[in-house]
Scaffold this active site. Structure first.
Site, PDB file in Angstrom:
ATOM      1  CG  ASP B  97      30.064  21.083  20.634  1.00 54.58           C
ATOM      2  OD1 ASP B  97      30.642  22.071  21.681  1.00 54.58           O
ATOM      3  OD2 ASP B  97      28.797  21.649  20.552  1.00 54.58           O
ATOM      4  CG  ASN B 105      24.872  14.412  30.567  1.00 57.08           C
ATOM      5  OD1 ASN B 105      24.725  13.084  30.368  1.00 57.08           O
ATOM      6  ND2 ASN B 105      26.137  15.014  30.242  1.00 57.08           N
ATOM      7  CG  ASP B 114      27.982   7.594  28.938  1.00 55.17           C
ATOM      8  OD1 ASP B 114      28.140   8.720  29.069  1.00 55.17           O
ATOM      9  OD2 ASP B 114      28.266   6.876  30.030  1.00 55.17           O
ATOM     10  CD  GLU B 140      29.678  18.623  25.531  1.00 55.41           C
ATOM     11  OE1 GLU B 140      30.545  17.899  26.236  1.00 55.41           O
ATOM     12  OE2 GLU B 140      29.231  19.725  25.858  1.00 55.41           O
TER      13      GLU B 140
END
Lengths: 260, 247
Positions: B97, B105, B114, B140
């Site tokens: 991840d 974010n 994104d 993620e």
């Protein structure tokens, strides 16, 4: 992990396995069964070497009905359980079981079902597994209360026995495994092998476990020409040469198995 | 063929509603996802099969990245377990991840997030072999199934993936790019032994947590498969004098 069949009274279930093939696993199973039968035990040997079963060859039996017929519903379990020389019973895999050499859910359920059903009817059930550590072997072993690993003093056999012990410790959380050394060549060799295996297990396996795994020496069957003779004649060693050193060692191993 | 007919208008007889089936939504979905319209004569068996194939393909993909989704991944994992149990070929599962993704974010907004996910996805897809399956399994989180990957190559493969992502600069706005890193955990399927997808994923997850705890931007692989006996172990196994005594 506790065995799926632990609950309830019934036979003590012992898996006899080896890692490497050709170490005398089936020979040991059959003669150990005879040794137990002589102690008044009701014993069944279940030929769980589904791919390459040869208990029938060792015992010189030509069964009309086998585990295959039970699996396919051609016969009942009762009819497939046959008397063997040596005073014990056998459930033979027979040839034609090759399609069961892979552990599908169906094979798993059938094996489980057979073990559960024979358990109340015997004092001792020996599961003669195939060689190697295939999923069928591992599953069969998982049904047992205790495990006996048969090994010879050869390095390849010891390596495979050790690999098997590692897998069983990790996958089945086994913490006690018994070792039977077959074809030992001198006094004390089996003990030395057991100690060395325990040493490697302590160093490389037990360091990863919450509770250490112990290897217990169940038997030391010496290299004995009478074994070869009995195998060639397709007789039990305990019948053919009951006085031989190897036969005596197997009787002693049987007594130790009962004493547990 | 023409698929531009708006859904509310009645389609040409027999074309969009063969056998009385209501396919407008399915066709819209394909168009919206940028996929080609079904091939063959509208309403024919070939056309219907092509439509079904396209829908199956659509439902196996992650919408944002185009990678396989979790459903496909779990199917692939189960298939691989089956193969390993039968053939004994080594197979590696990597789970990874994006490090500090929440900060991306929070600092740069979800659109930037994104873009990061898409960039990482591309990097992953470009780094593995065609036979490997890369899936986005969560926000993620990604997983990669690598069939027939020998144990000795595992660390190299994981490291190649990690450095490839580390090198990538993600453009999140005109003239603005950021770098991200990933943590990777990996576990091999036990050879010859039938495991379960859950168990295998858990083992890889344990390694991922280890990589996170050890400081992120690193790879941690589970030690060699349990049925393998190392040279060191063999050395000790045969170290005893009993073997010297034999002829």
């Amino acid at each position: 992990m506790s065995s799926a069949t632990h609950a309830g009274a019934g036979a003590r279930i012992t898996a006899i396995t080896s890692g490497k093939g050709g170490v005398g696993k089936t020979f040991v199973s059959a003669n150990l069964a005879a040794a137990l039968a002589r102690q008044g035990q009701r014993v069944l040997v279940l030929d769980a070497d589904l791919g390459l079963a040869n208990l029938d060859v060792v015992l010189n039996l030509y069964p009309k009905l086998t585990l295959h017929d039970v699996f396919t519903g051609k016969t009942t379990l009762d009819d497939a359980i046959l008397p063997a020389p040596g005073g014990f019973s056998v459930l033979l895999a027979g040839s034609g079981m090759i399609e069961y050499s892979r552990l599908t859910p169906a094979v798993r359920d059938l094996l489980h079902d057979v073990v559960v059903r024979v358990r109340p009817r015997f004092d001792h059930v020996l599961l003669d597994t195939g060689a190697g550590i295939s999923d069928v072997v591992l599953y069969t072993v998982s049904l047992a209360d205790e495990i006996v690993i048969v090994a010879t003093p050869e390095p390849t056999s010891l390596t495979d026995a050790y690999a098997t012990i590692k897998v069983l410790a990790a996958n089945q959380a086994r913490r006690s495994i018994r070792l039977l050394v077959n074809q030992s060549q001198r006094a004390g060799e089996a003990r030395a092998i057991r100690n060395q295996l325990q040493l490697v297990v302590d160093r490389y396996v037990n360091t990863t476990l919450d509770e250490p795994l112990t290897i217990e020496l169940l038997g030391d069957v010496p290299l004995d020409t009478s074994v070869r003779e009995a195998v060639l004649r397709r007789e039990l060693l305990l019948d053919a040469w009951p006085g031989s050193a190897a036969a005596q060692a197997l009787v002693a191993a049987g007594a130790r198995l009962l004493g547990a | 063929m023409d698929t531009s007919a708006p859904a509310p208008l009645p389609p040409p007889p027999g074309a969009q509603q063969p056998h009385g089936l209501h396919l407008e939504l399915a066709l819209q979905l394909l168009e919206q996802s940028g996929r080609e319209a079904p091939s063959g004569e509208a309403g024919s068996t070939v056309w219907l099969q092509s439509l079904i194939d396209a829908l199956v393909e659509l439902s196996s993909r992650d919408a944002l990245t185009g990678l396989s989704n979790r459903r496909t991944f779990e199917l692939a994992l189960a298939r691989e377990i089956d193969r390993v149990a039968r053939s004994g070929e080594p197979a590696l599962l990597l789970t990874l991840d994006v490090d500090y993704f929440k900060q991306v974010n929070d600092t740069h907004g979800h659109t930037a997030g994104d873009l990061v996910i898409q960039a990482v996805s591309r990097a992953l897809a470009e780094t593995v072999r065609p036979m490997d399956l890369v899936a986005r399994v969560g926000g993620e989180e990604f997983s990669i199934v690598l069939p027939n990957c020998p144990a000795a190559f595992g660390p190299q493969v994981a490291e190649r993936i990690r450095t490839r992502v580390e090198r990538e600069a993600v453009t999140i706005a005109p003239g603005q790019s950021i770098g991200v890193t990933i943590s990777i955990g990996g576990a091999f399927a036990p050879q010859w032994v039938r495991t379960t997808p859950r168990l295998w994923m858990d083992r890889a997850d344990v390694q991922l947590y280890r990589a996170k705890n050890e400081g992120r931007n690193r790879c941690c692989l589970e030690a060699a498969a349990v049925s393998q006996v190392s040279a060191e172990e063999k050395g000790l196994l045969f170290a005893t004098s009993q073997f010297q005594g034999l002829e």
